[in-house]
Design an enzyme around this catalytic site. Structure first.
Site, PDB file in Angstrom:
ATOM      1  N   GLY A  94       0.842  -1.207   0.000  1.00 27.82           N
ATOM      2  CA  GLY A  94       0.000   0.000   0.000  1.00 27.82           C
ATOM      3  C   GLY A  94       0.870   1.248   0.000  1.00 27.82           C
ATOM      4  O   GLY A  94       1.889   1.300   0.680  1.00 27.82           O
ATOM      5  N   ALA A  97      15.631  10.391  -1.337  1.00 30.51           N
ATOM      6  CA  ALA A  97      16.841  10.269  -0.510  1.00 30.51           C
ATOM      7  C   ALA A  97      17.727   9.124  -0.998  1.00 30.51           C
ATOM      8  O   ALA A  97      18.955   9.254  -1.040  1.00 30.51           O
ATOM      9  CB  ALA A  97      16.444  10.052   0.954  1.00 30.51           C
ATOM     10  N   ARG A 147       0.873  -4.890  -4.965  1.00 28.35           N
ATOM     11  CA  ARG A 147       1.137  -6.126  -4.224  1.00 28.35           C
ATOM     12  C   ARG A 147       1.299  -7.196  -5.289  1.00 28.35           C
ATOM     13  O   ARG A 147       0.455  -7.299  -6.180  1.00 28.35           O
ATOM     14  CB  ARG A 147      -0.036  -6.434  -3.281  1.00 28.35           C
ATOM     15  CG  ARG A 147      -0.216  -5.347  -2.220  1.00 28.35           C
ATOM     16  CD  ARG A 147      -1.213  -5.742  -1.152  1.00 28.35           C
ATOM     17  NE  ARG A 147      -1.150  -4.810  -0.037  1.00 28.35           N
ATOM     18  CZ  ARG A 147      -1.931  -3.737   0.098  1.00 28.35           C
ATOM     19  NH1 ARG A 147      -2.851  -3.485  -0.802  1.00 28.35           N
ATOM     20  NH2 ARG A 147      -1.790  -2.929   1.129  1.00 28.35           N
ATOM     21  N   ASP A 174       5.609  -5.301   5.888  1.00 29.25           N
ATOM     22  CA  ASP A 174       6.053  -6.666   6.198  1.00 29.25           C
ATOM     23  C   ASP A 174       6.110  -7.592   4.977  1.00 29.25           C
ATOM     24  O   ASP A 174       7.072  -8.328   4.787  1.00 29.25           O
ATOM     25  CB  ASP A 174       5.066  -7.308   7.188  1.00 29.25           C
ATOM     26  CG  ASP A 174       5.530  -7.104   8.624  1.00 29.25           C
ATOM     27  OD1 ASP A 174       6.605  -6.523   8.818  1.00 29.25           O
ATOM     28  OD2 ASP A 174       4.796  -7.537   9.532  1.00 29.25           O
ATOM     29  N   THR A 210       4.524   2.305   5.483  1.00 31.97           N
ATOM     30  CA  THR A 210       3.100   1.928   5.530  1.00 31.97           C
ATOM     31  C   THR A 210       2.413   2.827   6.542  1.00 31.97           C
ATOM     32  O   THR A 210       3.001   3.140   7.571  1.00 31.97           O
ATOM     33  CB  THR A 210       2.890   0.444   5.925  1.00 31.97           C
ATOM     34  OG1 THR A 210       1.533   0.271   6.387  1.00 31.97           O
ATOM     35  CG2 THR A 210       3.799  -0.008   7.050  1.00 31.97           C
ATOM     36  N   ILE A 211       1.188   3.203   6.242  1.00 31.64           N
ATOM     37  CA  ILE A 211       0.495   4.104   7.185  1.00 31.64           C
ATOM     38  C   ILE A 211       0.127   3.399   8.479  1.00 31.64           C
ATOM     39  O   ILE A 211      -0.132   4.042   9.480  1.00 31.64           O
ATOM     40  CB  ILE A 211      -0.784   4.725   6.568  1.00 31.64           C
ATOM     41  CG1 ILE A 211      -1.847   3.658   6.280  1.00 31.64           C
ATOM     42  CG2 ILE A 211      -0.457   5.556   5.341  1.00 31.64           C
ATOM     43  CD1 ILE A 211      -3.245   4.236   6.126  1.00 31.64           C
ATOM     44  N   ASP A 212       0.133   2.048   8.476  1.00 25.87           N
ATOM     45  CA  ASP A 212      -0.418   1.309   9.617  1.00 25.87           C
ATOM     46  C   ASP A 212       0.457   1.300  10.875  1.00 25.87           C
ATOM     47  O   ASP A 212      -0.015   0.992  11.954  1.00 25.87           O
ATOM     48  CB  ASP A 212      -0.669  -0.155   9.219  1.00 25.87           C
ATOM     49  CG  ASP A 212      -1.854  -0.308   8.291  1.00 25.87           C
ATOM     50  OD1 ASP A 212      -2.481   0.715   7.958  1.00 25.87           O
ATOM     51  OD2 ASP A 212      -2.156  -1.451   7.894  1.00 25.87           O
ATOM     52  N   ASP A 241       2.569  -0.942  11.609  1.00 27.51           N
ATOM     53  CA  ASP A 241       2.368  -2.312  12.107  1.00 27.51           C
ATOM     54  C   ASP A 241       3.604  -3.194  11.960  1.00 27.51           C
ATOM     55  O   ASP A 241       3.503  -4.419  11.963  1.00 27.51           O
ATOM     56  CB  ASP A 241       1.180  -2.961  11.372  1.00 27.51           C
ATOM     57  CG  ASP A 241       1.407  -3.063   9.877  1.00 27.51           C
ATOM     58  OD1 ASP A 241       2.379  -2.457   9.368  1.00 27.51           O
ATOM     59  OD2 ASP A 241       0.631  -3.733   9.193  1.00 27.51           O
ATOM     60  N   GLY A 263      -6.052   0.311   9.421  1.00 30.29           N
ATOM     61  CA  GLY A 263      -5.245  -0.489  10.353  1.00 30.29           C
ATOM     62  C   GLY A 263      -5.814  -1.888  10.376  1.00 30.29           C
ATOM     63  O   GLY A 263      -6.699  -2.210  11.151  1.00 30.29           O
ATOM     64  N   ARG A 264      -5.291  -2.698   9.466  1.00 27.06           N
ATOM     65  CA  ARG A 264      -5.821  -4.045   9.261  1.00 27.06           C
ATOM     66  C   ARG A 264      -5.572  -4.952  10.460  1.00 27.06           C
ATOM     67  O   ARG A 264      -6.421  -5.678  10.898  1.00 27.06           O
ATOM     68  CB  ARG A 264      -5.117  -4.628   8.035  1.00 27.06           C
ATOM     69  CG  ARG A 264      -5.917  -5.623   7.300  1.00 27.06           C
ATOM     70  CD  ARG A 264      -5.218  -6.114   6.080  1.00 27.06           C
ATOM     71  NE  ARG A 264      -4.008  -5.364   5.734  1.00 27.06           N
ATOM     72  CZ  ARG A 264      -3.478  -5.357   4.530  1.00 27.06           C
ATOM     73  NH1 ARG A 264      -4.064  -6.016   3.567  1.00 27.06           N
ATOM     74  NH2 ARG A 264      -2.368  -4.702   4.283  1.00 27.06           N
ATOM     75  N   GLN A 308      -7.029   8.341   3.845  1.00 27.47           N
ATOM     76  CA  GLN A 308      -5.927   8.337   4.829  1.00 27.47           C
ATOM     77  C   GLN A 308      -4.575   7.997   4.199  1.00 27.47           C
ATOM     78  O   GLN A 308      -3.532   8.196   4.807  1.00 27.47           O
ATOM     79  CB  GLN A 308      -6.207   7.295   5.933  1.00 27.47           C
ATOM     80  CG  GLN A 308      -7.425   7.628   6.747  1.00 27.47           C
ATOM     81  CD  GLN A 308      -7.965   6.407   7.474  1.00 27.47           C
ATOM     82  OE1 GLN A 308      -7.657   6.177   8.627  1.00 27.47           O
ATOM     83  NE2 GLN A 308      -8.779   5.612   6.790  1.00 27.47           N
TER      84      GLN A 308
HETATM   85  O1  F6P Z   1      -1.468  -1.500   4.782  1.00 29.74           O
HETATM   86  C1  F6P Z   1      -2.024  -0.262   4.548  1.00 29.74           C
HETATM   87  C2  F6P Z   1      -3.505  -0.373   4.293  1.00 29.74           C
HETATM   88  O2  F6P Z   1      -4.006   0.909   3.998  1.00 29.74           O
HETATM   89  C3  F6P Z   1      -4.322  -1.025   5.400  1.00 29.74           C
HETATM   90  O3  F6P Z   1      -4.627  -0.141   6.451  1.00 29.74           O
HETATM   91  C4  F6P Z   1      -5.525  -1.489   4.646  1.00 29.74           C
HETATM   92  O4  F6P Z   1      -6.116  -2.592   5.284  1.00 29.74           O
HETATM   93  C5  F6P Z   1      -4.962  -1.893   3.323  1.00 29.74           C
HETATM   94  O5  F6P Z   1      -3.753  -1.189   3.158  1.00 29.74           O
HETATM   95  C6  F6P Z   1      -5.881  -1.637   2.155  1.00 29.74           C
HETATM   96  O6  F6P Z   1      -5.308  -2.139   1.024  1.00 29.74           O
HETATM   97  P1  F6P Z   1      -5.829  -1.838  -0.452  1.00 29.74           P
HETATM   98  O7  F6P Z   1      -5.457  -0.425  -0.796  1.00 29.74           O
HETATM   99  O8  F6P Z   1      -5.124  -2.821  -1.286  1.00 29.74           O
HETATM  100  O9  F6P Z   1      -7.308  -2.006  -0.433  1.00 29.74           O
END
Ligand code: F6P
Length: 321
Positions: free
Chosen positions: A11, A22, A72, A103, A125-127, A129, A170-171, A252
């Site tokens: 993502g 950079a 992905r 990850d 990643t925004i999460d 995580d 936030g998955r 977001q």
């Molecule tokens: O990993 C970042 C994220 O925005 C998660 O918060 C969310 O679950 C996922 O990606 C959504 O993925 P996509 O943009 O493939 O629907």
């Protein structure tokens, strides 16, 4: 190391462009050729590469998204995809790759490192995580975007004496929910890491607040918990106030990166090149630990378990009455 590739994967996150910039500028200033790989690992599989110059990363530091595009990539999980990617690296003399992503992207970097192409991962990643690092690029901007949106929701909730149940991204991780929940004065914060008692932690709190004169409410729910429609329905049924559910979604992930994301991305991008140059063995992930930029072995990094900030969660609970 003479030629390195840089790619963004998974993502997108605000600040990825600053990281690419950079990497490119540090690499070139240290005498390397830098190649941009487009659409994540797909670009390695298909040979979708562009030569990067100092000027090709001009005017991107302030932009959201990623100039290299992202994806992905399922094919990269299989031997055939990995072989094609390795061959592309050999054919183009790429002897190091910087992977900006989460990850899943690091697992790819590990696999490519095992095939002899040294890779260094930068957490993007925004999460927030990723267990090995206290911070991931994009997290700050995403939280600020969510906060601004929730502030707007609050205006309308206040005008109508309503409860708004808002899902933030936030998955698997409740960090965005916890922090925006505190910043926006949420009555309840629902995250995947902590069991949630709907009756006690939400419905009875709202009921009690109503008797104390409070008339509007914000409930923040992490995507990993979900069920915002169901929560809104239960709030309405139990308390009699009007409740609406809202999913903030991909807003977001966009927007101009914050200062924190631009600076963090710049520092991590610079460090990644130094790492590739100093040992050339790759298989490292850059991380922020106790306010310092450090690096870990990818295998070790992937084995770590992310800790949820229970103390902050407890504080949030206590001050939201
Ligand atoms: O990993 C970042 C994220 O925005 C998660 O918060 C969310 O679950 C996922 O990606 C959504 O993925 P996509 O943009 O493939 O629907």
């Amino acid at each position: 190391v003479k030629t390195i590739g840089v790619l963004t994967s998974g993502g997108d996150a605000p600040g990825m462009n600053a990281a690419v910039r950079a990497v490119v500028r540090t690499g070139i200033s240290k005498g390397l050729n830098v190649v941009g790989v487009r659409r994540g690992y797909n670009g390695l599989i298909n040979g979708d590469l562009i030569d990067m110059s100092l000027r090709s990363v001009s005017d991107i530091i302030h932009r959201g998204g990623t100039m290299l595009y992202t994806a992905r990539c399922d094919e990269f999980r299989y031997e055939s995809g990995l072989q094609k990617a390795t061959q592309t690296c050999i054919d183009h003399g790429i002897d190091g790759v910087v992977v900006i992503g989460g990850d899943g992207s690091f697992r790819g970097a590990r696999d490519l490192s095992l095939r002899g192409i040294p890779c260094v991962g930068i957490p993007g990643t925004i999460d927030n995580d990723i267990a090995c690092t206290d911070y991931t690029i994009g997290y700050d901007t995403a939280m600020n975007t969510a906060m601004e949106m929730i502030d707007k929701c609050r205006d309308t909730a206040q005008s109508h004496d309503r409860c708004l149940v808002v899902e933030v991204m936030g998955r698997r991780c409740g960090d965005i929910a916890l922090n925006t929940g505190i910043a926006c004065g949420a009555t309840s914060i629902v995250v995947p890491e902590v069991p949630f008692d709907m009756q006690k932690d939400c419905l009875e709190r709202i009921q009690k607040d109503l008797t104390r004169g409070k008339r509007h409410f914000i409930i923040i729910v992490a995507e990993g918990y979900g069920k915002v429609e169901e929560i809104a329905q239960q709030v309405g049924d139990f308390t009699g106030i009007t409740a609406r559910a809202l999913v903030l979604g991909h807003v977001q992930r966009g927007g101009n990166p914050s200062v924190r994301d631009r600076v963090m991305a710049s520092e991590m991008g610079h460090y990644a090149i130094e790492k590739l140059l100093c040992n050339g063995i790759g298989n490292r992930v850059i991380a922020l630990k106790d306010s310092k930029i450090v690096d870990f072995d990818i295998l070790e990094a992937l084995e770590q378990k992310k800790e949820f900030n229970m103390e902050l969660y407890r504080i949030a609970h206590e001050i939201s009455i």
